[in-house]
Write a protein that holds these residues in place. Structure first.
Motif, PDB file in Angstrom:
ATOM      1  N   ILE A 232      21.997 -16.291  -4.159  1.00 30.03           N
ATOM      2  CA  ILE A 232      20.912 -16.024  -5.088  1.00 30.03           C
ATOM      3  C   ILE A 232      21.461 -15.230  -6.264  1.00 30.03           C
ATOM      4  N   GLU A 233      21.359 -15.783  -7.462  1.00 25.92           N
ATOM      5  CA  GLU A 233      21.841 -15.089  -8.651  1.00 25.92           C
ATOM      6  C   GLU A 233      20.846 -14.019  -9.077  1.00 25.92           C
ATOM      7  N   ALA A 234      21.314 -13.082  -9.893  1.00 26.28           N
ATOM      8  CA  ALA A 234      20.532 -11.892 -10.212  1.00 26.28           C
ATOM      9  C   ALA A 234      19.165 -12.226 -10.812  1.00 26.28           C
ATOM     10  N   ALA A 235      19.119 -13.188 -11.729  1.00 31.15           N
ATOM     11  CA  ALA A 235      17.847 -13.509 -12.382  1.00 31.15           C
ATOM     12  C   ALA A 235      16.830 -14.016 -11.365  1.00 31.15           C
ATOM     13  N   GLU A 236      17.274 -14.863 -10.433  1.00 28.45           N
ATOM     14  CA  GLU A 236      16.364 -15.362  -9.413  1.00 28.45           C
ATOM     15  C   GLU A 236      15.999 -14.252  -8.430  1.00 28.45           C
ATOM     16  N   ALA A 237      16.969 -13.400  -8.107  1.00 28.18           N
ATOM     17  CA  ALA A 237      16.691 -12.277  -7.210  1.00 28.18           C
ATOM     18  C   ALA A 237      15.648 -11.344  -7.809  1.00 28.18           C
ATOM     19  N   LEU A 238      15.698 -11.156  -9.117  1.00 26.40           N
ATOM     20  CA  LEU A 238      14.686 -10.342  -9.794  1.00 26.40           C
ATOM     21  C   LEU A 238      13.315 -10.996  -9.694  1.00 26.40           C
ATOM     22  N   GLU A 239      13.269 -12.291  -9.903  1.00 29.66           N
ATOM     23  CA  GLU A 239      12.003 -13.039  -9.812  1.00 29.66           C
ATOM     24  C   GLU A 239      11.427 -12.956  -8.399  1.00 29.66           C
ATOM     25  N   TRP A 240      12.280 -12.985  -7.398  1.00 32.49           N
ATOM     26  CA  TRP A 240      11.843 -12.940  -6.006  1.00 32.49           C
ATOM     27  C   TRP A 240      11.407 -11.555  -5.560  1.00 32.49           C
ATOM     28  N   GLY A 241      11.861 -10.515  -6.260  1.00 31.08           N
ATOM     29  CA  GLY A 241      11.613  -9.149  -5.815  1.00 31.08           C
ATOM     30  C   GLY A 241      12.723  -8.588  -4.948  1.00 31.08           C
ATOM     31  N   LEU A 242      13.828  -9.314  -4.853  1.00 29.71           N
ATOM     32  CA  LEU A 242      14.973  -8.838  -4.077  1.00 29.71           C
ATOM     33  C   LEU A 242      15.684  -7.702  -4.811  1.00 29.71           C
ATOM     34  N   ILE A 243      15.722  -7.773  -6.129  1.00 28.81           N
ATOM     35  CA  ILE A 243      16.148  -6.648  -6.946  1.00 28.81           C
ATOM     36  C   ILE A 243      15.003  -6.285  -7.885  1.00 28.81           C
TER      37      ILE A 243
ATOM     38  N   ALA B 195      17.961  -1.595   2.765  1.00 31.76           N
ATOM     39  CA  ALA B 195      17.401  -0.346   3.273  1.00 31.76           C
ATOM     40  C   ALA B 195      17.052   0.639   2.166  1.00 31.76           C
ATOM     41  N   CYS B 196      17.529   0.382   0.950  1.00 34.48           N
ATOM     42  CA  CYS B 196      17.240   1.278  -0.165  1.00 34.48           C
ATOM     43  C   CYS B 196      15.816   1.082  -0.676  1.00 34.48           C
ATOM     44  N   ASP B 197      15.317   2.099  -1.374  1.00 27.88           N
ATOM     45  CA  ASP B 197      13.986   2.009  -1.967  1.00 27.88           C
ATOM     46  C   ASP B 197      13.979   1.108  -3.196  1.00 27.88           C
ATOM     47  N   LEU B 198      15.048   1.162  -3.981  1.00 31.99           N
ATOM     48  CA  LEU B 198      15.155   0.373  -5.204  1.00 31.99           C
ATOM     49  C   LEU B 198      16.522  -0.285  -5.263  1.00 31.99           C
ATOM     50  N   ARG B 199      16.564  -1.452  -5.910  1.00 37.93           N
ATOM     51  CA  ARG B 199      17.816  -2.169  -6.119  1.00 37.93           C
ATOM     52  C   ARG B 199      17.897  -2.586  -7.586  1.00 37.93           C
ATOM     53  N   ILE B 200      18.954  -2.145  -8.266  1.00 32.61           N
ATOM     54  CA  ILE B 200      19.199  -2.586  -9.632  1.00 32.61           C
ATOM     55  C   ILE B 200      20.544  -3.287  -9.649  1.00 32.61           C
ATOM     56  N   SER B 201      20.736  -4.160 -10.622  1.00 32.30           N
ATOM     57  CA  SER B 201      21.897  -5.038 -10.560  1.00 32.30           C
ATOM     58  C   SER B 201      22.397  -5.407 -11.951  1.00 32.30           C
ATOM     59  N   VAL B 202      23.694  -5.678 -12.042  1.00 35.75           N
ATOM     60  CA  VAL B 202      24.245  -6.273 -13.253  1.00 35.75           C
ATOM     61  C   VAL B 202      23.863  -7.756 -13.283  1.00 35.75           C
ATOM     62  N   PRO B 203      23.855  -8.386 -14.462  1.00 41.00           N
ATOM     63  CA  PRO B 203      23.388  -9.773 -14.558  1.00 41.00           C
ATOM     64  C   PRO B 203      24.233 -10.789 -13.810  1.00 41.00           C
ATOM     65  N   THR B 204      25.504 -10.479 -13.570  1.00 40.26           N
ATOM     66  CA  THR B 204      26.412 -11.457 -12.963  1.00 40.26           C
ATOM     67  C   THR B 204      26.432 -11.394 -11.427  1.00 40.26           C
ATOM     68  N   ALA B 205      25.689 -10.475 -10.837  1.00 41.26           N
ATOM     69  CA  ALA B 205      25.723 -10.312  -9.382  1.00 41.26           C
ATOM     70  C   ALA B 205      25.076 -11.493  -8.673  1.00 41.26           C
ATOM     71  N   LYS B 206      25.561 -11.773  -7.487  1.00 36.99           N
ATOM     72  CA  LYS B 206      24.945 -12.746  -6.577  1.00 36.99           C
ATOM     73  C   LYS B 206      24.707 -12.058  -5.231  1.00 36.99           C
ATOM     74  N   VAL B 207      23.728 -12.542  -4.500  1.00 38.48           N
ATOM     75  CA  VAL B 207      23.435 -12.020  -3.174  1.00 38.48           C
ATOM     76  C   VAL B 207      23.532 -13.169  -2.179  1.00 38.48           C
ATOM     77  N   PHE B 208      24.331 -13.008  -1.147  1.00 36.26           N
ATOM     78  CA  PHE B 208      24.357 -14.014  -0.085  1.00 36.26           C
ATOM     79  C   PHE B 208      24.760 -13.369   1.234  1.00 36.26           C
ATOM     80  N   TYR B 209      24.284 -13.986   2.313  1.00 36.83           N
ATOM     81  CA  TYR B 209      24.410 -13.400   3.655  1.00 36.83           C
ATOM     82  C   TYR B 209      24.688 -14.557   4.607  1.00 36.83           C
ATOM     83  N   PRO B 210      25.962 -15.016   4.674  1.00 34.65           N
ATOM     84  CA  PRO B 210      26.286 -16.290   5.338  1.00 34.65           C
ATOM     85  C   PRO B 210      26.433 -16.212   6.850  1.00 34.65           C
ATOM     86  N   VAL B 211      25.473 -15.615   7.524  1.00 36.78           N
ATOM     87  CA  VAL B 211      25.586 -15.460   8.977  1.00 36.78           C
ATOM     88  C   VAL B 211      25.473 -16.784   9.728  1.00 36.78           C
ATOM     89  N   MET B 212      24.688 -17.722   9.203  1.00 36.35           N
ATOM     90  CA  MET B 212      24.545 -19.007   9.883  1.00 36.35           C
ATOM     91  C   MET B 212      25.882 -19.734   9.918  1.00 36.35           C
TER      92      MET B 212
END
Length: 202
Positions: A154-165, A104-121
């Motif tokens: 999704i690790e931070a580097a890939e999230a950056l490539e995707w536009g997630l961060i 919901a934020c306008d911008l997302r910045i992250s440390v290099p070691t962060a991961k993003v996951f949403y295990p609802v399934m």
């Protein structure tokens, strides 16, 4: 367990429960939502203490129904409706329902070691109503399905490539980076900040 700091036109909300991976209770979520709804400044920064941004719902609270509580949607709606610039400063991994805060934020910045996951399934829950569309708007429908349906971390580097961060920062300078991104908004008139945001989001 929520640290609230308002300095000038910047409100910083920090999840402060590092011994529990910053997992969230209903009271914490409501406190975040209330603080944002009451704030009328130019910049909002969300972050966490320790090495994890948030592991999502507190385990015991989730078992008691928090995972499907509308308070998550109340919080993400408050962030999305904020008239100024909102920044998620991810000090570490972002998981589960807490993803909605960052989406919901306008911008997302992250440390290099962060991961993003949403295990609802895997957990058998539906994501909060606004989260899939916000996620797909950032990364596209296929990648949104990789996160929500395939349960990929999704690790931070890939999230950056995707536009997630939007930017990666070393931990020592994460908040400095957030304030640098906010500097032009802080210096501007609040109505100008709100007008440009409306033009972009329209």
């Amino acid at each position: 367990m929520i640290d609230i700091d308002q300095t000038g036109d910047v409100l910083t909300l920090a999840i402060n429960r590092p011994d529990k991976a910053n997992s969230l209770t209903r009271d914490m979520l409501a406190e975040l939502a209330d603080a944002i709804e009451e704030y009328d400044g130019k910049v909002l920064i969300l972050t966490g203490r320790g090495k994890v941004f948030s592991a999502g719902a507190d385990l015991e609270a989730a078992k008691a129904g928090l995972a499907t509580d509308p308070v998550w949607e109340q919080l993400s709606s408050a962030i999305a409706g904020f008239k100024g610039l909102s920044i998620a400063a991810l000090n570490g991994t972002l998981a589960g329902g807490a993803c909605g805060m960052a989406l919901a934020c306008d911008l997302r910045i992250s440390v290099p070691t962060a991961k993003v996951f949403y295990p609802v399934m895997r957990l058998g829950f539906l994501p909060q109503p606004s989260d899939p569309k916000r996620l797909a708007a950032l990364v596209g429908p296929a990648r949104a399905k990789m996160i929500l349906m395939s349960g990929q971390k999704i690790e931070a580097a890939e999230a950056l490539e995707w536009g997630l961060i939007d930017r990666i920062s070393d931990p020592e300078h994460l908040m400095e980076t957030a304030h640098q991104l906010a500097a032009d908004c802080v210096a501007a008139d609040a109505s100008h900040v709100a007008a440009i945001k409306r033009m972009i989001d329209a």
